[in-house]
Write a protein that holds these residues in place. Structure first.
Motif, PDB file in Angstrom:
ATOM      1  N   THR A 115       0.833  -1.206   0.000  1.00  0.00           N
ATOM      2  CA  THR A 115       0.000   0.000   0.000  1.00  0.00           C
ATOM      3  C   THR A 115       0.865   1.252   0.000  1.00  0.00           C
ATOM      4  OG1 THR A 115      -1.763  -1.140   1.210  1.00  0.00           O
ATOM      5  CG2 THR A 115      -1.809   1.266   1.224  1.00  0.00           C
ATOM      6  N   LEU A 119       1.210   4.028  -3.034  1.00  0.00           N
ATOM      7  CA  LEU A 119       0.844   5.418  -2.770  1.00  0.00           C
ATOM      8  C   LEU A 119       2.018   6.369  -3.015  1.00  0.00           C
ATOM      9  CD1 LEU A 119      -1.304   5.154   0.500  1.00  0.00           C
ATOM     10  CD2 LEU A 119      -2.094   5.815  -1.775  1.00  0.00           C
ATOM     11  N   ILE A 124      -1.272  10.143  -6.302  1.00  0.00           N
ATOM     12  CA  ILE A 124      -2.077  10.284  -5.085  1.00  0.00           C
ATOM     13  C   ILE A 124      -1.264  10.935  -3.969  1.00  0.00           C
ATOM     14  CG2 ILE A 124      -3.338   9.044  -3.267  1.00  0.00           C
ATOM     15  CD1 ILE A 124      -4.087   6.949  -5.295  1.00  0.00           C
ATOM     16  N   SER A 125      -0.006  10.547  -3.830  1.00  0.00           N
ATOM     17  CA  SER A 125       0.821  11.089  -2.745  1.00  0.00           C
ATOM     18  C   SER A 125       0.992  12.602  -2.875  1.00  0.00           C
ATOM     19  CB  SER A 125       2.188  10.400  -2.726  1.00  0.00           C
ATOM     20  OG  SER A 125       2.919  10.674  -3.900  1.00  0.00           O
ATOM     21  N   HIS A 128      -2.342  14.130  -2.075  1.00  0.00           N
ATOM     22  CA  HIS A 128      -2.476  13.955  -0.639  1.00  0.00           C
ATOM     23  C   HIS A 128      -1.761  15.087   0.098  1.00  0.00           C
ATOM     24  CE1 HIS A 128      -2.208  10.863   2.924  1.00  0.00           C
ATOM     25  NE2 HIS A 128      -3.050  11.856   3.157  1.00  0.00           N
ATOM     26  N   VAL A 227       3.500   8.399   2.579  1.00  0.00           N
ATOM     27  CA  VAL A 227       2.240   8.565   1.847  1.00  0.00           C
ATOM     28  C   VAL A 227       2.044   9.959   1.256  1.00  0.00           C
ATOM     29  CG1 VAL A 227       1.048   6.754   3.136  1.00  0.00           C
ATOM     30  CG2 VAL A 227       0.981   9.104   3.995  1.00  0.00           C
TER      31      VAL A 227
END
Length: 253
Positions: A115, A119, A124-125, A128, A227
């Motif tokens: 995971t 990420l 996405i990171s 995020h 992340v």
């Protein structure tokens, strides 16, 4: 919430998603949040039930586990499959499978590592990070400009990563009291762990927050390293546009 090409913010009355399209333009999707038909928003039924459950302590922590599903019907289906998996052996009398704790720990480590890897090296990171930076900029009551947001931290106290790590720690502390556990017990234990972790995660209790400060400090480092990634201007702009829209909607309601 951050996704592969978008950022979503939710307030008491609205949910707004800002998305970066393939043509390089940003599109905004907004909706009003209701739990009754008279208001003209979300219809009665599943939405109302989910809203009710989300207001109940501990149960709302379980609901938070399914917030990651973009399609709520898929999330509900997964939840139903898990519940049936727990109830079915009780009804049929089938003997449950016993799993060594070492196997569970190894499986949890593999899932967590995959995971984090997926990420960290995805868009996405970066979205995020943009989500966190916009949130921190708002918390510090600064004007929502690209310059101000770019100065903000990409670590956020209320990041879902903190919740996931805390739930995993509670889960691991419980299961490692045993040598092996029934597969039917694992899911309920995970739910209970998530429920407890969620209540700690959202608390405003100053004493409890002081007690858990070391955890959030370490979790913040994990956020930064695993992340989140340094966002570009486009990632920040997507998050800013989502926040500005939800702020505008709340002001005009």
């Amino acid at each position: 919430m951050a996704r592969n090409n978008s950022v979503t913010f939710r307030s008491e009355n609205f949910q707004v998603t800002s998305k970066m399209n393939k043509d390089g333009k940003i599109s905004i999707d907004s909706r009003k949040i209701y739990t009754d038909n008279k208001s003209g928003g979300e219809k009665l039924g599943i939405a109302s039930l989910l809203s009710l459950v989300s207001s109940i302590p501990f149960l709302r922590g379980v609901m938070a586990m399914f917030e990651v599903y973009v399609n709520k019907k898929i999330g509900a289906l997964v939840f139903l499959i898990i519940v049936l998996g727990i109830i079915s052996p009780l009804v049929t009398g089938a003997e449950s499978l016993m799993i060594p704790i070492s196997t569970i720990n190894l499986f949890a480590f593999i899932i967590l590592s995959l995971t984090v890897f997926l990420l960290k090296f995805s868009e996405i990171s970066k979205y995020h990070s943009a989500e966190h930076m916009v949130g921190n900029n708002f918390t510090h009551n600064r004007k929502m400009t690209l310059e101000n947001v770019n100065k903000s931290s990409r670590i956020h106290r209320h990041c879902g990563t903190n919740l996931a790590i805390l739930a995993l720690i509670i889960f691991e502390c419980v299961i490692n009291l045993f040598n092996q556990l029934s597969v039917n017990i694992l899911t309920p234990l995970l739910y209970v762990s998530a429920g407890i972790a969620f209540e700690i995660h959202v608390t405003d209790n100053k004493l409890l927050n002081k007690i858990f400060y070391p955890f959030y400090f370490v979790s913040g480092i994990i956020q930064f390293l695993t992340v989140t990634s340094h966002p570009s201007e486009k990632h920040l702009q997507v998050a800013i546009e989502a926040f500005k829209e939800i702020e505008r909607l709340e002001t005009e309601k």
